[in-house]
Design a protein around this motif. Sequence first.
Motif, PDB file in Angstrom:
ATOM      1  N   HIS A   1      12.484   3.812   8.618  1.00 27.44           N
ATOM      2  CA  HIS A   1      13.547   3.384   7.697  1.00 27.44           C
ATOM      3  C   HIS A   1      13.059   2.261   6.782  1.00 27.44           C
ATOM      4  O   HIS A   1      13.318   2.272   5.589  1.00 27.44           O
ATOM      5  CB  HIS A   1      14.787   2.933   8.485  1.00 27.44           C
ATOM      6  CG  HIS A   1      15.584   4.077   9.023  1.00 27.44           C
ATOM      7  ND1 HIS A   1      15.290   4.693  10.215  1.00 27.44           N
ATOM      8  CD2 HIS A   1      16.648   4.747   8.517  1.00 27.44           C
ATOM      9  CE1 HIS A   1      16.143   5.679  10.429  1.00 27.44           C
ATOM     10  NE2 HIS A   1      16.982   5.735   9.414  1.00 27.44           N
ATOM     11  N   PHE A   2      12.354   1.307   7.369  1.00 29.46           N
ATOM     12  CA  PHE A   2      11.801   0.218   6.556  1.00 29.46           C
ATOM     13  C   PHE A   2      10.868   0.780   5.487  1.00 29.46           C
ATOM     14  O   PHE A   2      10.902   0.369   4.338  1.00 29.46           O
ATOM     15  CB  PHE A   2      11.026  -0.773   7.432  1.00 29.46           C
ATOM     16  CG  PHE A   2      11.887  -1.866   8.015  1.00 29.46           C
ATOM     17  CD1 PHE A   2      12.716  -2.621   7.185  1.00 29.46           C
ATOM     18  CD2 PHE A   2      11.863  -2.134   9.375  1.00 29.46           C
ATOM     19  CE1 PHE A   2      13.513  -3.625   7.719  1.00 29.46           C
ATOM     20  CE2 PHE A   2      12.658  -3.141   9.912  1.00 29.46           C
ATOM     21  CZ  PHE A   2      13.480  -3.889   9.089  1.00 29.46           C
ATOM     22  N   GLU A   3      10.019   1.729   5.900  1.00 28.61           N
ATOM     23  CA  GLU A   3       9.062   2.291   4.937  1.00 28.61           C
ATOM     24  C   GLU A   3       9.789   2.904   3.752  1.00 28.61           C
ATOM     25  O   GLU A   3       9.351   2.789   2.610  1.00 28.61           O
ATOM     26  CB  GLU A   3       8.170   3.338   5.624  1.00 28.61           C
ATOM     27  CG  GLU A   3       7.121   2.711   6.529  1.00 28.61           C
ATOM     28  CD  GLU A   3       6.230   3.733   7.250  1.00 28.61           C
ATOM     29  OE1 GLU A   3       5.212   3.307   7.810  1.00 28.61           O
ATOM     30  OE2 GLU A   3       6.569   4.944   7.253  1.00 28.61           O
ATOM     31  N   THR A   4      10.893   3.578   4.043  1.00 32.96           N
ATOM     32  CA  THR A   4      11.664   4.218   2.985  1.00 32.96           C
ATOM     33  C   THR A   4      12.251   3.178   2.023  1.00 32.96           C
ATOM     34  O   THR A   4      12.053   3.248   0.809  1.00 32.96           O
ATOM     35  CB  THR A   4      12.786   5.085   3.592  1.00 32.96           C
ATOM     36  OG1 THR A   4      12.201   5.982   4.541  1.00 32.96           O
ATOM     37  CG2 THR A   4      13.520   5.863   2.523  1.00 32.96           C
ATOM     38  N   HIS A   5      12.955   2.205   2.587  1.00 34.64           N
ATOM     39  CA  HIS A   5      13.559   1.168   1.739  1.00 34.64           C
ATOM     40  C   HIS A   5      12.495   0.357   1.007  1.00 34.64           C
ATOM     41  O   HIS A   5      12.642   0.030  -0.175  1.00 34.64           O
ATOM     42  CB  HIS A   5      14.432   0.224   2.581  1.00 34.64           C
ATOM     43  CG  HIS A   5      15.722   0.858   3.020  1.00 34.64           C
ATOM     44  ND1 HIS A   5      16.717   1.188   2.120  1.00 34.64           N
ATOM     45  CD2 HIS A   5      16.171   1.237   4.233  1.00 34.64           C
ATOM     46  CE1 HIS A   5      17.735   1.735   2.782  1.00 34.64           C
ATOM     47  NE2 HIS A   5      17.426   1.788   4.070  1.00 34.64           N
ATOM     48  N   ASN A   6      11.424   0.037   1.718  1.00 34.66           N
ATOM     49  CA  ASN A   6      10.359  -0.769   1.108  1.00 34.66           C
ATOM     50  C   ASN A   6       9.762  -0.081  -0.107  1.00 34.66           C
ATOM     51  O   ASN A   6       9.538  -0.695  -1.145  1.00 34.66           O
ATOM     52  CB  ASN A   6       9.228  -1.003   2.118  1.00 34.66           C
ATOM     53  CG  ASN A   6       9.598  -2.028   3.169  1.00 34.66           C
ATOM     54  OD1 ASN A   6      10.679  -2.610   3.117  1.00 34.66           O
ATOM     55  ND2 ASN A   6       8.703  -2.242   4.124  1.00 34.66           N
ATOM     56  N   HIS A   7       9.487   1.202   0.047  1.00 32.64           N
ATOM     57  CA  HIS A   7       8.848   1.909  -1.051  1.00 32.64           C
ATOM     58  C   HIS A   7       9.769   1.975  -2.261  1.00 32.64           C
ATOM     59  O   HIS A   7       9.339   1.824  -3.402  1.00 32.64           O
ATOM     60  CB  HIS A   7       8.420   3.316  -0.614  1.00 32.64           C
ATOM     61  CG  HIS A   7       7.509   3.981  -1.595  1.00 32.64           C
ATOM     62  ND1 HIS A   7       7.979   4.717  -2.663  1.00 32.64           N
ATOM     63  CD2 HIS A   7       6.155   3.985  -1.713  1.00 32.64           C
ATOM     64  CE1 HIS A   7       6.959   5.150  -3.363  1.00 32.64           C
ATOM     65  NE2 HIS A   7       5.841   4.731  -2.822  1.00 32.64           N
ATOM     66  N   ASP A   8      11.044   2.175  -1.985  1.00 34.25           N
ATOM     67  CA  ASP A   8      12.024   2.218  -3.068  1.00 34.25           C
ATOM     68  C   ASP A   8      12.076   0.881  -3.811  1.00 34.25           C
ATOM     69  O   ASP A   8      12.119   0.840  -5.046  1.00 34.25           O
ATOM     70  CB  ASP A   8      13.390   2.570  -2.473  1.00 34.25           C
ATOM     71  CG  ASP A   8      14.435   2.824  -3.545  1.00 34.25           C
ATOM     72  OD1 ASP A   8      14.203   3.733  -4.375  1.00 34.25           O
ATOM     73  OD2 ASP A   8      15.456   2.111  -3.579  1.00 34.25           O
ATOM     74  N   LYS A   9      12.025  -0.196  -3.058  1.00 30.42           N
ATOM     75  CA  LYS A   9      12.037  -1.527  -3.694  1.00 30.42           C
ATOM     76  C   LYS A   9      10.755  -1.754  -4.485  1.00 30.42           C
ATOM     77  O   LYS A   9      10.772  -2.380  -5.554  1.00 30.42           O
ATOM     78  CB  LYS A   9      12.205  -2.624  -2.646  1.00 30.42           C
ATOM     79  CG  LYS A   9      13.573  -2.561  -1.970  1.00 30.42           C
ATOM     80  CD  LYS A   9      13.947  -3.896  -1.344  1.00 30.42           C
ATOM     81  CE  LYS A   9      15.316  -3.796  -0.689  1.00 30.42           C
ATOM     82  NZ  LYS A   9      15.219  -3.580   0.772  1.00 30.42           N
TER      83      LYS A   9
END
Length: 317
Positions: A83-91
């Motif tokens: 989940h972090f990877e997903t949000h991080n990449h989006d940011k």
Amino acid sequence: MWEIDLTYREELQTTFDRLYEKKQVLQTSRPLPNIALNKIRESLSIEWTYNSNSIEGNTMSLRETQMVLQEGITVKGKSLREHFETHNHDKAIDYLFSIVNDEYKLRSIDILSLHGFVLRSIEDDFAGRIRNGGVRITGANFVPPNANRVSDLLDELIVFINENPLQLNDIELATVFHHKLVYIHPFFDGNGRTVRLAMNLLLMRCGFPPAIILKNDRKKYYEALNQANKGNYQKLTVLMTQALERTLNIYLNAMPDNDKEYIEISNLVKEPDMPYGQEYISLLARQGKIDAYKEGRNWLTTREAVEDYILNRKRKR
Ligand SMILES: Nc1ncnc2c1ncn2[C@@H]1O[C@H](COP(=O)(O)OP(=O)(O)OP(=O)(O)O)[C@@H](O)[C@H]1O
Ligand SMILES: [Mg+2]
């Protein structure tokens, strides 16, 4: 380190020209309404996050990525890290959009910042920091440089990109940058995701949309990198042109006065007066000799693309 075999160039010139023409069309046409632009940008960001993280091993599907980003939900069975990877990449993408403009010059601090976003809350000790120890890349035909050389090599790479001594075009430059950065492998982890972001700074600053390397092409991508490790950039450049053409077409297809119809090659060859069979047209598509792009397993092209090719051949004779 900075020598490059450019013999592939001539063969790809038609492809480069076509991509520049498409960019030109995008830049000179009446702009799409903001609503449409935002929609494309949002769906591209989701695709980009999905594909890049998925190459890295994240198991979130495209649909799950979309739900996590748009609805803010958590997906059962997926780890906190994913989940972090997903949000991080989006940011990281948002950050990239916020710094890129037509005067953008590559800076190492931006590469570090993008990396910081990618690994935030996952490996906080390494996020935004170059490595201080050795690394290996599984399946690669070389060992990345010693940690004590990383900082200098990174600086040299930035100078090489900004001065562009070989007068590479923007697509070639982004490709070479992509490879050289993963070759240096400045970070303990997150190199791939970071460079797949950073290379788009080079494309987007000159008006191209982002190129997204697809999860489906992962094997080809690694083979292309192995070839580039030996100084030959042909495969990687072809992969980049294909990725770029796909996103260019997404924008072009959204334009109201666009009358080009992309259809699967297997259907196109069924139309009357098609002088070529499916295999030959597919070959032309894969080699970038006609306007075409890949969606899933299928190549799509237009009747005009094949007709243009026939015309050009006649002229050359
Ligand atoms: N044979 C190779 N030669 C050079 N670079 C390679 C090779 N194979 C993989 N790479 C690069 O190394 C990256 C992997 O490095 P790393 O694990 O630090 O990045 P990541 O972002 O965590 O993972 P990934 O890049 O797989 O998403 C690959 O994405 C690719 O860009
Ligand atoms: Mg990794």
